[in-house]
Design a protein around this motif. Structure first.
Motif, PDB file in Angstrom:
ATOM      1  N   ALA A  60      12.127 -53.739  28.158  1.00 43.93           N
ATOM      2  CA  ALA A  60      13.478 -53.395  28.606  1.00 43.93           C
ATOM      3  C   ALA A  60      13.998 -52.225  27.792  1.00 43.93           C
ATOM      4  CB  ALA A  60      14.399 -54.597  28.450  1.00 43.93           C
ATOM      5  N   GLU A  61      14.842 -51.419  28.387  1.00 44.72           N
ATOM      6  CA  GLU A  61      15.343 -50.207  27.728  1.00 44.72           C
ATOM      7  C   GLU A  61      15.988 -50.523  26.383  1.00 44.72           C
ATOM      8  OE1 GLU A  61      18.001 -48.586  30.574  1.00 44.72           O
ATOM      9  OE2 GLU A  61      16.418 -48.035  32.009  1.00 44.72           O
ATOM     10  N   ARG A  62      16.819 -51.539  26.341  1.00 46.79           N
ATOM     11  CA  ARG A  62      17.531 -51.862  25.099  1.00 46.79           C
ATOM     12  C   ARG A  62      16.545 -52.303  24.005  1.00 46.79           C
ATOM     13  NH1 ARG A  62      22.757 -52.742  24.571  1.00 46.79           N
ATOM     14  NH2 ARG A  62      22.990 -53.201  26.803  1.00 46.79           N
ATOM     15  N   GLY A  63      15.565 -53.127  24.385  1.00 49.63           N
ATOM     16  CA  GLY A  63      14.604 -53.610  23.401  1.00 49.63           C
ATOM     17  C   GLY A  63      13.754 -52.490  22.816  1.00 49.63           C
ATOM     18  N   LEU A  64      13.272 -51.575  23.666  1.00 47.51           N
ATOM     19  CA  LEU A  64      12.458 -50.469  23.165  1.00 47.51           C
ATOM     20  C   LEU A  64      13.309 -49.522  22.327  1.00 47.51           C
ATOM     21  CD1 LEU A  64       9.739 -49.105  23.035  1.00 47.51           C
ATOM     22  CD2 LEU A  64      10.286 -47.899  25.162  1.00 47.51           C
ATOM     23  N   ALA A  65      14.549 -49.300  22.740  1.00 46.43           N
ATOM     24  CA  ALA A  65      15.439 -48.434  21.964  1.00 46.43           C
ATOM     25  C   ALA A  65      15.626 -48.982  20.550  1.00 46.43           C
ATOM     26  CB  ALA A  65      16.784 -48.300  22.680  1.00 46.43           C
ATOM     27  N   THR A  66      15.814 -50.289  20.442  1.00 45.56           N
ATOM     28  CA  THR A  66      15.978 -50.909  19.119  1.00 45.56           C
ATOM     29  C   THR A  66      14.707 -50.770  18.294  1.00 45.56           C
ATOM     30  OG1 THR A  66      17.580 -52.494  20.005  1.00 45.56           O
ATOM     31  CG2 THR A  66      16.491 -53.068  17.924  1.00 45.56           C
ATOM     32  N   ALA A  67      13.550 -51.005  18.932  1.00 48.23           N
ATOM     33  CA  ALA A  67      12.280 -50.949  18.218  1.00 48.23           C
ATOM     34  C   ALA A  67      11.964 -49.542  17.718  1.00 48.23           C
ATOM     35  CB  ALA A  67      11.150 -51.444  19.120  1.00 48.23           C
ATOM     36  N   LEU A  68      12.391 -48.525  18.478  1.00 48.56           N
ATOM     37  CA  LEU A  68      12.102 -47.137  18.105  1.00 48.56           C
ATOM     38  C   LEU A  68      13.217 -46.498  17.282  1.00 48.56           C
ATOM     39  CD1 LEU A  68      10.602 -45.737  21.447  1.00 48.56           C
ATOM     40  CD2 LEU A  68       9.352 -46.469  19.407  1.00 48.56           C
ATOM     41  N   GLY A  69      14.370 -47.147  17.219  1.00 48.33           N
ATOM     42  CA  GLY A  69      15.490 -46.574  16.489  1.00 48.33           C
ATOM     43  C   GLY A  69      16.134 -45.400  17.188  1.00 48.33           C
ATOM     44  N   VAL A  70      16.189 -45.471  18.541  1.00 53.84           N
ATOM     45  CA  VAL A  70      16.821 -44.406  19.324  1.00 53.84           C
ATOM     46  C   VAL A  70      17.881 -45.038  20.223  1.00 53.84           C
ATOM     47  CG1 VAL A  70      14.744 -42.974  19.297  1.00 53.84           C
ATOM     48  CG2 VAL A  70      15.104 -44.574  21.188  1.00 53.84           C
ATOM     49  N   SER A  71      18.607 -44.202  20.936  1.00 52.82           N
ATOM     50  CA  SER A  71      19.635 -44.730  21.826  1.00 52.82           C
ATOM     51  C   SER A  71      19.012 -45.264  23.113  1.00 52.82           C
ATOM     52  CB  SER A  71      20.641 -43.630  22.180  1.00 52.82           C
ATOM     53  OG  SER A  71      20.046 -42.660  23.030  1.00 52.82           O
ATOM     54  N   ARG A  72      19.743 -46.176  23.740  1.00 53.31           N
ATOM     55  CA  ARG A  72      19.271 -46.698  25.022  1.00 53.31           C
ATOM     56  C   ARG A  72      19.208 -45.584  26.060  1.00 53.31           C
ATOM     57  NH1 ARG A  72      21.909 -51.695  28.563  1.00 53.31           N
ATOM     58  NH2 ARG A  72      20.405 -51.588  30.287  1.00 53.31           N
ATOM     59  N   THR A  73      20.102 -44.621  25.976  1.00 52.56           N
ATOM     60  CA  THR A  73      20.100 -43.496  26.916  1.00 52.56           C
ATOM     61  C   THR A  73      18.790 -42.716  26.836  1.00 52.56           C
ATOM     62  OG1 THR A  73      22.504 -43.299  26.749  1.00 52.56           O
ATOM     63  CG2 THR A  73      21.298 -41.388  27.587  1.00 52.56           C
ATOM     64  N   THR A  74      18.275 -42.549  25.627  1.00 50.81           N
ATOM     65  CA  THR A  74      17.002 -41.839  25.458  1.00 50.81           C
ATOM     66  C   THR A  74      15.890 -42.549  26.212  1.00 50.81           C
ATOM     67  OG1 THR A  74      17.594 -40.917  23.301  1.00 50.81           O
ATOM     68  CG2 THR A  74      15.244 -41.148  23.776  1.00 50.81           C
ATOM     69  N   VAL A  75      15.820 -43.863  26.055  1.00 51.39           N
ATOM     70  CA  VAL A  75      14.778 -44.629  26.745  1.00 51.39           C
ATOM     71  C   VAL A  75      14.998 -44.598  28.248  1.00 51.39           C
ATOM     72  CG1 VAL A  75      13.693 -46.895  26.989  1.00 51.39           C
ATOM     73  CG2 VAL A  75      14.429 -46.097  24.740  1.00 51.39           C
ATOM     74  N   ALA A  76      16.231 -44.748  28.675  1.00 50.33           N
ATOM     75  CA  ALA A  76      16.533 -44.740  30.110  1.00 50.33           C
ATOM     76  C   ALA A  76      16.127 -43.413  30.742  1.00 50.33           C
ATOM     77  CB  ALA A  76      18.021 -45.004  30.333  1.00 50.33           C
ATOM     78  N   ASN A  77      16.427 -42.304  30.077  1.00 46.88           N
ATOM     79  CA  ASN A  77      16.055 -40.998  30.618  1.00 46.88           C
ATOM     80  C   ASN A  77      14.538 -40.799  30.620  1.00 46.88           C
ATOM     81  OD1 ASN A  77      18.706 -40.262  31.094  1.00 46.88           O
ATOM     82  ND2 ASN A  77      18.953 -39.199  29.145  1.00 46.88           N
ATOM     83  N   ALA A  78      13.859 -41.326  29.593  1.00 47.09           N
ATOM     84  CA  ALA A  78      12.400 -41.236  29.551  1.00 47.09           C
ATOM     85  C   ALA A  78      11.784 -42.009  30.708  1.00 47.09           C
ATOM     86  CB  ALA A  78      11.880 -41.758  28.215  1.00 47.09           C
ATOM     87  N   TYR A  79      12.280 -43.228  30.949  1.00 48.55           N
ATOM     88  CA  TYR A  79      11.770 -44.038  32.055  1.00 48.55           C
ATOM     89  C   TYR A  79      12.043 -43.353  33.390  1.00 48.55           C
ATOM     90  CZ  TYR A  79      10.810 -48.239  29.211  1.00 48.55           C
ATOM     91  OH  TYR A  79      10.297 -49.148  28.319  1.00 48.55           O
ATOM     92  N   SER A  80      13.226 -42.760  33.523  1.00 45.85           N
ATOM     93  CA  SER A  80      13.577 -42.076  34.767  1.00 45.85           C
ATOM     94  C   SER A  80      12.615 -40.920  35.033  1.00 45.85           C
ATOM     95  CB  SER A  80      15.018 -41.564  34.692  1.00 45.85           C
ATOM     96  OG  SER A  80      15.345 -40.811  35.840  1.00 45.85           O
ATOM     97  N   ARG A  81      12.272 -40.187  33.980  1.00 47.15           N
ATOM     98  CA  ARG A  81      11.340 -39.059  34.113  1.00 47.15           C
ATOM     99  C   ARG A  81       9.956 -39.550  34.538  1.00 47.15           C
ATOM    100  NH1 ARG A  81       8.744 -35.628  29.838  1.00 47.15           N
ATOM    101  NH2 ARG A  81       8.602 -33.500  30.643  1.00 47.15           N
ATOM    102  N   LEU A  82       9.526 -40.666  33.969  1.00 45.37           N
ATOM    103  CA  LEU A  82       8.226 -41.225  34.334  1.00 45.37           C
ATOM    104  C   LEU A  82       8.220 -41.726  35.780  1.00 45.37           C
ATOM    105  CD1 LEU A  82       7.433 -43.165  31.043  1.00 45.37           C
ATOM    106  CD2 LEU A  82       6.211 -41.158  31.911  1.00 45.37           C
TER     107      LEU A  82
END
Length: 488
Positions: free
Chosen positions: A59-81
């Motif tokens: 999930a976006e929130r879980g990966l964001a926490t694990a990587l130490g980045v914002s949820r927006t960063t993960v959401a945009n990465a997933y959107s690009r993929l």
């Protein structure tokens, strides 16, 4: 790779912790925006096969926490993929890994960067063309077909003549062997998977080398093994202290090693390390599996005795694929009769025997192993010297070992950019496996396995493409690093 149980819709979930482990150094080679760097890193993991198709990403929130980045960063990465076809949204299962249809074959310029020129040169599998004499061996084997047709064709043990030939080859190499100690398999990978299924119970520790042959560690993981790694270096070989400590601390059920011309480093285990391995494994009750798939492809120097010469408890794996031809799917296991019986009892749940026609061909070829190896030796020597010499001359910042045999050199790049380099090379139609593929837990982004098995013209093309690709990703100049998006 650590995963959680399947979701209600069947997709296996990659945990956020496991994803973060695979994404080590995901920003090391780029100054791109974080979401682009993350999507590029995930894309590489999918292309390399380190994140399997059909797996649900965290999930976006879980990966964001694990990587130490914002949820927006993960959401945009997933959107690009998703827009590039690497993720699909499945109701009830979130974001599931997918491979764009065009990546199943020819690389797509828009996704891999630039225009693909010329024919595809796929070097992900280190292998040679068929050895001379294969066609003649097939013709001789056909003469034995009428006799084979008298049987039912299901053969889980192996053709008696082939088993005798394999046993004779071991004996010639200093390991007295009887045909009763040999079972024929459908290639070496089948042998590894069968041994893993019989010898490993869920949760058992399994010692593997790091780096190692990727499909081996996948087989042990699939059997439920908990992998523990021991470092192997192309120049210094095995870390003997780490080997002893790991064996004593974890008491693994199995130790899977490639002591002769290790894949991918090309190293050969010293006599003292062999003795240490066998002694400590005996005390911990560890079954040692020695994979010799590359072991006889020596270019220079004297070969070592097969590891089982030091202990009857060692299980040997061999293969006709690398010596003769990859299309000849014949491998074998040499082991004590009691273990072979366990393997034969377990085998029918996975397969019902080795193809008889392939065995008849191999029966003709195995007695000619020494002669074929002599011809292969000259071919590999020229290939190794050409590729190693050219890489050293044109990319002097790389550490390029000249192995004593095998099919590849394990190149040190000096920076964690292996995947970026591989993607840049793909854009020109040269396909390599990044260093991370050979790490049981990822890593090895500072390394690249470079085969030298191809014809002379392809050797030239390979080095040309690697030189240009190195320049495209910034070479050794940190100040000119760019986004991976430029080569994806």
């Amino acid at each position: 790779m650590t995963v959680l149980p399947a979701t209600r819709t069947g997709a296996v979930l990659l945990s956020a912790r496991a994803a973060a482990h695979l994404l080590t150094d995901w920003r090391a080679a780029t100054d791109a925006p974080a979401y682009e760097a993350l999507s590029d890193a995930l894309r590489i993991l999918v292309i390399d096969g380190r994140i399997p198709l059909g797996v649900r990403l965290p999930a976006e929130r879980g990966l964001a926490t694990a990587l130490g980045v914002s949820r927006t960063t993960v959401a945009n990465a997933y959107s690009r993929l998703r827009s590039d076809g690497f993720l699909v949204s499945v109701r009830g299962s979130g974001s599931v890994v997918h491979l764009p249809r065009d990546l199943a074959g020819r690389p797509d310029p828009e996704r891999l960067g630039g225009v693909v020129s010329g024919d595809l040169l796929d070097l992900r599998k280190a292998a040679m063309h068929a050895a001379p004499g294969i066609a003649e061996a097939v013709e001789r084997a056909v003469r034995h077909v009428p006799a084979a047709l008298a049987g039912i064709g299901y053969d889980t043990v192996g053709d008696p003549g082939l088993r005798a030939a394999i046993a004779a080859r071991y004996t010639d190499r200093g390991l007295p062997t009887d045909a009763s100690q040999v079972v024929v398999t459908i290639g070496a990978q089948h042998a590894i998977a069968l041994l893993a299924r019989v010898l490993v119970r869920r949760g058992d520790a399994v010692l593997v080398e790091s780096p190692t042959y990727p499909h081996a560690h996948e087989a042990f993981r699939e059997a439920g093994g908990r992998l523990v790694g021991v470092p192997v270096d192309a120049r210094t070989g095995w870390d003997a202290a780490a080997l002893e400590t790991t064996l004593r601390r974890t008491a693994p059920a199995v130790a899977y090693v490639m002591p002769e011309l290790h894949n991918p480093t090309g190293a050969t285990m010293s006599e003292s390390t062999r003795e240490l391995l066998l002694s400590v494994a005996s005390s911990t009750g560890t079954t040692v599996i020695a994979d010799e798939t590359m072991g006889e492809l020596r270019i220079e120097g004297a070969p070592s005795l097969p590891l089982a010469a030091g202990s009857d408890a060692v299980v040997m794996i061999g293969s006709a694929d690398k010596v003769f031809w990859g299309g000849l799917r014949i491998g074998w296991i040499r082991a004590a009769p009691d273990l072979l019986q366990r393997l034969l009892l377990a085998r029918p749940t996975g397969d019902l025997g080795t193809p008889v026609l392939d065995q008849l061909v191999a029966r003709e070829l195995v007695p000619r192993t020494a002669a074929v190896l002599e011809a292969r030796r000259e071919y590999l020597r020229h290939g190794r010297d050409d590729v190693v010499g050219a890489l050293r001359a044109r990319l002097p910042e790389w550490d390029v070992p000249s192995p004593a045999g095998g099919l590849t050199t394990w190149v040190g790049l000096g920076r964690p950019v292996s995947s970026a380099l591989v993607l840049a090379a793909r854009s020109e139609g040269v396909v390599l496996a990044s260093g991370g593929v050979f790490g049981p837990d990822g890593g090895f982004e500072r390394f690249l396995r470079v085969p030298f098995t191809m014809p002379p013209a392809d050797r030239v093309r390979l080095v040309d493409v690697l030189e240009r690709s190195w320049a495209r990703i910034g070479g050794d100049s940190a100040g000119v690093r760019g986004s991976l998006a430029a080569v994806v």
